[in-house]
Design an enzyme around this catalytic site. Structure first.
Site, short mmCIF file in Angstrom:
data_model
loop_
_atom_site.label_atom_id
_atom_site.label_comp_id
_atom_site.label_asym_id
_atom_site.label_seq_id
_atom_site.Cartn_x
_atom_site.Cartn_y
_atom_site.Cartn_z
N ARG A 1 0.84 -1.21 0.00
CA ARG A 1 0.00 0.00 0.00
C ARG A 1 0.88 1.26 0.00
O ARG A 1 0.64 2.21 -0.75
CB ARG A 1 -0.90 -0.03 1.25
N TYR B 1 17.82 10.79 -1.65
CA TYR B 1 19.20 11.24 -1.81
C TYR B 1 19.27 11.94 -3.16
O TYR B 1 18.25 12.33 -3.73
CB TYR B 1 20.09 9.99 -1.68
N ARG C 1 27.94 24.56 0.76
CA ARG C 1 28.05 24.07 -0.63
C ARG C 1 27.27 22.77 -0.72
O ARG C 1 27.82 21.70 -0.58
CB ARG C 1 29.53 23.88 -0.99
N LYS D 1 21.80 11.50 4.06
CA LYS D 1 23.00 10.65 4.19
C LYS D 1 22.77 9.64 5.31
O LYS D 1 23.14 8.47 5.20
CB LYS D 1 24.23 11.50 4.48
N GLU E 1 30.07 17.21 5.87
CA GLU E 1 29.42 17.10 4.56
C GLU E 1 29.13 18.47 3.97
O GLU E 1 28.59 19.35 4.66
CB GLU E 1 28.08 16.35 4.74
N ASP E 2 29.50 18.63 2.74
CA ASP E 2 29.10 19.80 1.94
C ASP E 2 29.46 21.14 2.59
O ASP E 2 28.65 22.08 2.60
CB ASP E 2 27.61 19.72 1.57
N ASP F 1 33.11 14.54 1.24
CA ASP F 1 33.32 15.05 -0.12
C ASP F 1 34.76 14.87 -0.56
O ASP F 1 35.03 14.65 -1.74
CB ASP F 1 32.91 16.53 -0.19
N ALA G 1 36.00 18.15 -3.93
CA ALA G 1 35.77 16.83 -4.51
C ALA G 1 36.87 16.49 -5.52
O ALA G 1 37.48 15.42 -5.46
CB ALA G 1 34.39 16.77 -5.14
N ASN H 1 29.25 7.54 -6.64
CA ASN H 1 28.79 8.44 -5.58
C ASN H 1 29.28 7.90 -4.24
O ASN H 1 29.24 6.68 -4.01
CB ASN H 1 27.26 8.51 -5.60
N1 NAI Z 1 29.84 12.00 -7.05
C1 NAI Z 1 30.07 12.27 -5.80
O1 NAI Z 1 30.07 11.36 -4.93
C2 NAI Z 1 30.34 13.66 -5.38
C3 NAI Z 1 30.13 14.70 -6.22
N2 NAI Z 1 30.39 15.96 -5.82
C4 NAI Z 1 30.04 17.03 -6.73
O2 NAI Z 1 31.20 17.67 -7.17
C5 NAI Z 1 30.87 19.00 -7.52
C6 NAI Z 1 31.96 19.91 -7.00
O3 NAI Z 1 32.03 19.88 -5.60
P1 NAI Z 1 33.20 20.70 -4.83
O4 NAI Z 1 34.51 20.25 -5.34
O5 NAI Z 1 33.01 20.58 -3.38
O6 NAI Z 1 32.81 22.15 -5.29
P2 NAI Z 1 33.69 23.42 -5.58
O7 NAI Z 1 32.75 24.50 -5.88
O8 NAI Z 1 34.69 23.59 -4.50
O9 NAI Z 1 34.50 23.03 -6.89
C7 NAI Z 1 34.08 23.27 -8.17
C8 NAI Z 1 35.30 23.31 -9.04
O10 NAI Z 1 34.89 23.44 -10.38
C9 NAI Z 1 35.60 24.48 -10.97
N3 NAI Z 1 34.81 25.11 -12.02
C10 NAI Z 1 33.77 25.94 -11.87
N4 NAI Z 1 33.36 26.37 -13.06
C11 NAI Z 1 34.15 25.80 -13.98
C12 NAI Z 1 34.25 25.87 -15.38
N5 NAI Z 1 33.41 26.60 -16.09
N6 NAI Z 1 35.19 25.15 -16.01
C13 NAI Z 1 36.03 24.40 -15.29
N7 NAI Z 1 36.00 24.27 -13.96
C14 NAI Z 1 35.07 24.98 -13.31
C15 NAI Z 1 35.91 25.47 -9.87
O11 NAI Z 1 37.00 26.28 -10.21
C16 NAI Z 1 36.21 24.50 -8.74
O12 NAI Z 1 37.55 24.09 -8.83
C17 NAI Z 1 29.48 19.26 -6.95
O13 NAI Z 1 28.53 19.22 -8.00
C18 NAI Z 1 29.24 18.10 -6.05
O14 NAI Z 1 27.88 17.74 -6.00
C19 NAI Z 1 30.92 16.24 -4.60
C20 NAI Z 1 31.15 15.24 -3.72
C21 NAI Z 1 30.81 13.87 -4.02
C1 PYR Z 2 27.46 13.21 -3.23
C2 PYR Z 2 27.95 14.34 -2.48
O1 PYR Z 2 28.40 14.20 -1.36
C3 PYR Z 2 27.92 15.65 -3.09
O2 PYR Z 2 27.54 15.77 -4.24
O3 PYR Z 2 28.30 16.60 -2.39
MG MG Z 3 28.60 16.00 -0.37
#
Ligand code: NAI
Ligand code: PYR
Ligand code: MG
Length: 575
Positions: free
Chosen positions: A75, A120, A174, A192, A263-264, A287, A327, A477
């Protein structure tokens, strides 16, 4: 009337007692019939969000005569599926968790692939954006900058202090790739922790979602009359540092057995607080380390497939990152292990990695760089700034392109075609979340690479048929890593989370593919197996903690591997 929160368990249900002022708080016998109970007995069904009692239930006559749990799950699933929008499904599931946590977690465990994207990423991203509008009931702990100086007092308001084992803490600065969402980041901590419970059998009552409110620089939220956080800009870093020192100290005093997952946090804070606290408290940054672990694992499996097609040795892989934040750099640091496992030196491993940020290729001669980019900044390039991704790919000649940039569509047709010209099976990992910020979609990667791309994304994409063959996207992820990592840390009562433990989690995940999954060219196991995988990861983590001298449970040392796995499984909570 004074509400005394004295929870205890009876027949698998947590009870709370409401006591008129001045009366003794001794709970009446759970067997006392409701009608003759001098107190009003309330049944609290949700150990995670039991901050407000739910109406009485279960006593005879209070439920329909034919309410049966196995039918009720059908249900609930039908009600869930009847909703058109994912955010409505999220709201439904949140209410279900509040009212009937067992049923909620049963649905999660039995329907992992369907429910994970709803609690998530990607749906949790929308839930965060809209949190101040869809908020209904308290869940988790909020600590604000106004609590500085008395953070311990606030923490001690948590109703289940003794049971607390794992906390996910965000400051909302973030959230996924969505930027500063302030106190609207709370659903990420909650989401999470739901995965810890569903994916690794962590007891619901031992989880503590926390959102820190240091203000927000999100102007839209500051102007939103419904915004739930402090209406002020973020405090300067110095003030936040003092706040974080007090917060972590009080956390360790209030919850002596707690593992903390950061986180974030925005990148500068993510690196700063990981390095400030990792040697003093059991803490890790999801991250940086969780993502590093999960991508190392998927990359190891992808590199094998790619090398079979190209004939190149594993040590020859070359990895280009779009995105050099917490990341991107966290993953780059972890991928060093891949090359070192192939026998390369630290220096040689570093030379296999290139970073691109919003200014283009990261190299020393470019000018002043943020501290976290320095290690991977190229020393061997001194030409003009290089900003076009296709140019950079032609220069670097990578075998793998990893996106952690938050830039939707950055892996466009020319980019993927160039990668395919260079590699018979290019590794394409668009890892940004949520799905709408993914650097490319699965269908695009298949089409532009003529079905050759080895693909994993941060958020899920459906499987696709291409040229008469089914192709299965991986989900790179950190959700594959943190539940098992946390379970291992909790069971072995770790004092610290070492690099060795994160690497062990990653290798445990990489080695968990079944022959059938390998046959399908998967780089990550199927999410339906998450509980078994988490148990295996937990075992690897416990062994690594023992090796690093970070564990506090000597009784686990004497168990052989099989006995340890049996023990871990026996300790996992089941709905
Ligand atoms: N798949 C997963 O498990 C995870 C994915 N992520 C994702 O990774 C992404 C980034 O996270 P963070 O590193 O913490 O963020 P952040 O904002 O610190 O890093 C973003 C990076 O991208 C670069 N950037 C921005 N615009 C750009 C462009 N036009 N061309 C090239 N590079 C560019 C920035 O200079 C910076 O180095 C987020 O979308 C987050 O959701 C984060 C953690 C885990
Ligand atoms: C998956 C994750 O931790 C992030 O995108 O920030
Ligand atoms: Mg995260």
């Amino acid at each position: 009337m004074t509400i005394v929160l004295t929870p205890y368990w009876a027949n698998g249900v947590q009870k709370l007692k409401v006591i008129p002022r001045g009366e003794s708080p001794t709970p009446p016998s759970p067997t006392t019939p409701l009608s003759r109970n001098p107190h009003i007995m309330l049944t609290v069904m949700n150990p995670v969000s039991a901050l407000r009692p739910a109406p009485a239930r279960l006593a005879h006559g209070l439920t329909p005569p034919a309410l049966d749990d196995s039918v009720h799950s059908v249900r609930c699933l039908a009600q869930l599926r009847s909703k058109d929008r994912n955010i409505e499904k999220y709201i439904y599931l949140t209410q279900l968790k509040d009212a009937e946590p067992n049923m909620f977690y049963k649905l999660c465990v039995d329907n992992m692939a369907e429910i994970t994207p709803l609690i998530y990423t990607p749906t949790v991203g929308d839930a965060c954006l809209q949190f101040s509008h869809i908020y209904r009931r308290p869940e988790g702990l909020y600590i604000s900058i106004k609590d500085k100086g008395k953070i311990g007092e606030v923490l001690r308001n948590w109703p289940r202090i003794d049971e607390a084992r794992i906390s996910v803490v965000t400051d909302g600065s973030r959230i996924l790739g969505l930027g500063d969402l302030g106190v609207n980041g709370m659903p990420i901590s909650i989401g999470k922790l739901s995965l810890y419970i569903a994916g690794a059998g962590i007891r619901p009552s031992s989880t503590v979602p926390i959102c820190l409110d240091l203000g927000t620089n999100n102007q839209k939220f500051l102007e939103d009359p419904l915004y739930l956080g402090l209406r002020q800009p973020r405090v300067p870093m110095e003030e936040m540092n003092e706040f974080m020192e007090e917060f972590m100290f009080e956390m360790s005093r209030t919850f002596p057995n707690l593992l903390v997952q950061f986180e974030d946090f925005a990148t500068d804070k993510a690196f700063a607080y990981l390095s400030a606290f990792r040697n003093r408290y059991p803490v890790f940054n999801d991250d940086i380390q969780g993502t590093g672990g999960v991508v190392l694992s998927g990359f190891m499996n992808a590199a094998k497939l790619s090398s079979i097609a190209s004939g190149r040795p594993l040590s020859d892989h070359r990895i280009l990152f779009l995105g050099a934040g917490s990341a991107g750099v966290g993953v780059a640091q972890q991928l060093m292990s891949f090359f070192k496992l192939q026998g390369l030196s630290q220096q040689e491993a570093r030379e296999r990695i290139w970073l691109v940020d919003s200014q283009g290729l990261v190299f020393d001669k470019r000018g002043k760089l943020a501290e976290h980019k320095l290690y991977f900044s190229r020393k061997d390039y001194d030409g003009p700034p290089m900003t076009d991704l296709v140019d950079i790919i032609n220069y670097v000649k990578p075998t793998a392109l990893l996106g952690l940039s938050t830039i939707k569509g950055a892996f466009n047709e020319p980019v993927i075609k160039t990668m395919s010209e260079l590699n018979p099976r290019p590794i394409i990992f668009p890892l940004s979340n949520p799905v709408r910020l993914s650097e490319c979609e699965f269908t695009e990667a298949l089409e532009w690479s003529n079905g050759t791309a080895i693909f994993a994304s941060g958020s899920p994409f459906p499987e696709q048929e291409f040229n008469g063959k089914m192709h299965y996207p991986g989900q790179g992820n950190n959700m594959y890593i943190f539940p098992g990592l946390g379970l291992g840390c909790i069971l072995s009562k770790v004092k610290q989370v070492t690099d060795g433990m994160v690497e062990a989690a990653s290798l445990g995940l990489a080695n968990s593919l079944t022959p059938e999954e390998k046959e399908l060219d998967l780089v990550y196991p199927k999410i339906e197996r998450i509980r078994d995988i988490s148990a295996e990861i937990a075992r690897s983590v416990i062994r690594a903690a023992q090796k690093d001298g970070a564990d506090g449970a000597p009784e686990l040392k004497v168990m052989d591997d099989e006995a340890l796995l049996r023990y871990i499984k026996s300790r996992m909570w089941n709905p």
